[in-house]
Design a protein around this motif. Sequence first.
Motif, PDB file in Angstrom:
ATOM      1  N   LEU A 299      40.233 102.135  54.906  1.00 10.10           N
ATOM      2  CA  LEU A 299      39.220 102.820  54.112  1.00 10.10           C
ATOM      3  C   LEU A 299      37.883 102.144  54.321  1.00 10.10           C
ATOM      4  O   LEU A 299      37.822 100.921  54.490  1.00 10.10           O
TER       5      LEU A 299
ATOM      6  N   ARG B 150      34.051 100.950  49.420  1.00  7.06           N
ATOM      7  CA  ARG B 150      33.151 101.731  48.573  1.00  7.06           C
ATOM      8  C   ARG B 150      32.458 100.842  47.567  1.00  7.06           C
ATOM      9  O   ARG B 150      33.020  99.837  47.132  1.00  7.06           O
TER      10      ARG B 150
ATOM     11  N   ASN C 285      43.334  97.267  45.231  1.00 11.36           N
ATOM     12  CA  ASN C 285      42.832  98.644  45.222  1.00 11.36           C
ATOM     13  C   ASN C 285      43.833  99.453  46.040  1.00 11.36           C
ATOM     14  O   ASN C 285      43.632  99.701  47.215  1.00 11.36           O
ATOM     15  N   PRO C 286      44.945  99.826  45.397  1.00  8.90           N
ATOM     16  CA  PRO C 286      46.015 100.505  46.152  1.00  8.90           C
ATOM     17  C   PRO C 286      45.659 101.974  46.361  1.00  8.90           C
ATOM     18  O   PRO C 286      44.707 102.472  45.760  1.00  8.90           O
ATOM     19  N   PRO C 287      46.424 102.682  47.180  1.00  2.00           N
ATOM     20  CA  PRO C 287      46.226 104.138  47.274  1.00  2.00           C
ATOM     21  C   PRO C 287      46.494 104.747  45.903  1.00  2.00           C
ATOM     22  O   PRO C 287      47.498 104.424  45.287  1.00  2.00           O
ATOM     23  N   TYR C 288      45.597 105.617  45.423  1.00  2.00           N
ATOM     24  CA  TYR C 288      45.832 106.168  44.081  1.00  2.00           C
ATOM     25  C   TYR C 288      45.493 107.657  43.935  1.00  2.00           C
ATOM     26  O   TYR C 288      45.389 108.180  42.833  1.00  2.00           O
ATOM     27  N   VAL C 289      45.304 108.323  45.060  1.00  2.00           N
ATOM     28  CA  VAL C 289      45.006 109.757  44.975  1.00  2.00           C
ATOM     29  C   VAL C 289      46.339 110.525  44.962  1.00  2.00           C
ATOM     30  O   VAL C 289      47.197 110.290  45.811  1.00  2.00           O
TER      31      VAL C 289
ATOM     32  N   VAL D 117      35.998 112.218  53.937  1.00  2.00           N
ATOM     33  CA  VAL D 117      37.135 111.350  53.592  1.00  2.00           C
ATOM     34  C   VAL D 117      38.425 111.960  54.172  1.00  2.00           C
ATOM     35  O   VAL D 117      39.152 111.323  54.933  1.00  2.00           O
TER      36      VAL D 117
ATOM     37  N   ALA E  20      46.105 105.082  53.105  1.00  2.00           N
ATOM     38  CA  ALA E  20      45.340 104.216  52.206  1.00  2.00           C
ATOM     39  C   ALA E  20      44.896 104.947  50.947  1.00  2.00           C
ATOM     40  O   ALA E  20      44.340 104.340  50.025  1.00  2.00           O
ATOM     41  N   LEU E  21      45.137 106.252  50.905  1.00  2.00           N
ATOM     42  CA  LEU E  21      44.675 107.071  49.783  1.00  2.00           C
ATOM     43  C   LEU E  21      45.823 107.651  48.962  1.00  2.00           C
ATOM     44  O   LEU E  21      45.705 107.845  47.758  1.00  2.00           O
TER      45      LEU E  21
ATOM     46  N   GLU F 204      41.890  98.247  40.709  1.00  2.00           N
ATOM     47  CA  GLU F 204      40.987  99.400  40.703  1.00  2.00           C
ATOM     48  C   GLU F 204      41.813 100.629  40.373  1.00  2.00           C
ATOM     49  O   GLU F 204      43.008 100.684  40.679  1.00  2.00           O
TER      50      GLU F 204
HETATM   51  N1  GLN Z   1      38.112 105.868  45.703  1.00  2.00           N
HETATM   52  C1  GLN Z   1      38.761 106.383  46.858  1.00  2.00           C
HETATM   53  C2  GLN Z   1      38.367 107.831  47.075  1.00  2.00           C
HETATM   54  O1  GLN Z   1      38.156 108.530  46.140  1.00  2.00           O
HETATM   55  C3  GLN Z   1      40.262 106.247  46.760  1.00  2.00           C
HETATM   56  C4  GLN Z   1      40.630 104.859  46.984  1.00  2.00           C
HETATM   57  C5  GLN Z   1      42.094 104.613  46.811  1.00  2.00           C
HETATM   58  O2  GLN Z   1      42.961 105.485  46.839  1.00  2.00           O
HETATM   59  N2  GLN Z   1      42.368 103.378  46.651  1.00  2.00           N
HETATM   60  O3  GLN Z   1      38.248 108.274  48.189  1.00  2.00           O
END
Ligand code: GLN
Length: 292
Positions: free
Chosen positions: A92, A95, A190-194, A206, A214-215, A245
Amino acid sequence: MKTYNDVYMEARRALRSAGVEAYGLEARLLLAAAADKSVEDFLRDVRLYPGGDFEARAQEYLDRRLAGEPAAYIAGSWEFHGLELEVNANVLIPRSDTEVVTEAAIAFLGDRREARVLDLCTGSGCIGLAIAAAVPDCRVVLADIDRRALMLARRNALRTKLSQRVLALEADALAPPSRQLGMFDLIVSNPPYVPTEELERLDASVRDYEPWTALDGGADGLDFYRAIFARWPVLLKADGCLALECGEGQSETLRRFGTQVGFTEIAVFPDAGGTERALTFRRTNENEKSEI
Ligand code: GLN
């Protein structure tokens, strides 16, 4: 014949009319890369006449940017928390939102001596390296499951001259940790969190360019948090801290997860847009409590 500055002004204009928000910054980044210079050197030389194939490269980079590719991947670098880091499409792009968890982690460490820090799902290494740069005698382990990311994180440790205090190791955040990693004062991630379903709806810059691994946080976006809370606190020292995060709307759930596994001091930190973007989790020290 055009000077660097002429090409720079044209690039700024082109990016600006294409609606690129940070058009000045991105024009500098792309043209410095096209000139094989640091941004600083590029700005110093801006009155000179470029040689070689600068104009052709500048045009190529600009065309790629206008077609939607992020400037960081084209230039191969991006700044995070004052560090100039190498980036590529395996990680990633760091950010500015991620500075929130980074700052919270640095504030927690304060003047702790020789703290041990683990950055899980490190990607480019941005969080762990920013902590290593800010906390002079801490030692940092950068961990990721992706070997290409780890190689990049390692190069970034060298590039930022932090490699003496920084290790890059392979680890899967979803699996039980190896106890050989030792104990940590701070685990940050800051793990993948989407949520998987939302990946398709992310901004094209993106969605089409950044690594989905990573997302993608699984069906509800929370897979990594569940695993981290269930498996990783065993590596925290008694007075240690877990710093995470999170995405918009996830902070309440994370707070609940933390409470369920026995964290008693939970703090939430907003990003510049007011979104609750990071949390820190600690356990109240029973001795301190009984003194009150
Ligand atoms: N903030 C990122 C985004 O919205 C997501 C980062 C994450 O999954 N760690 O693209």
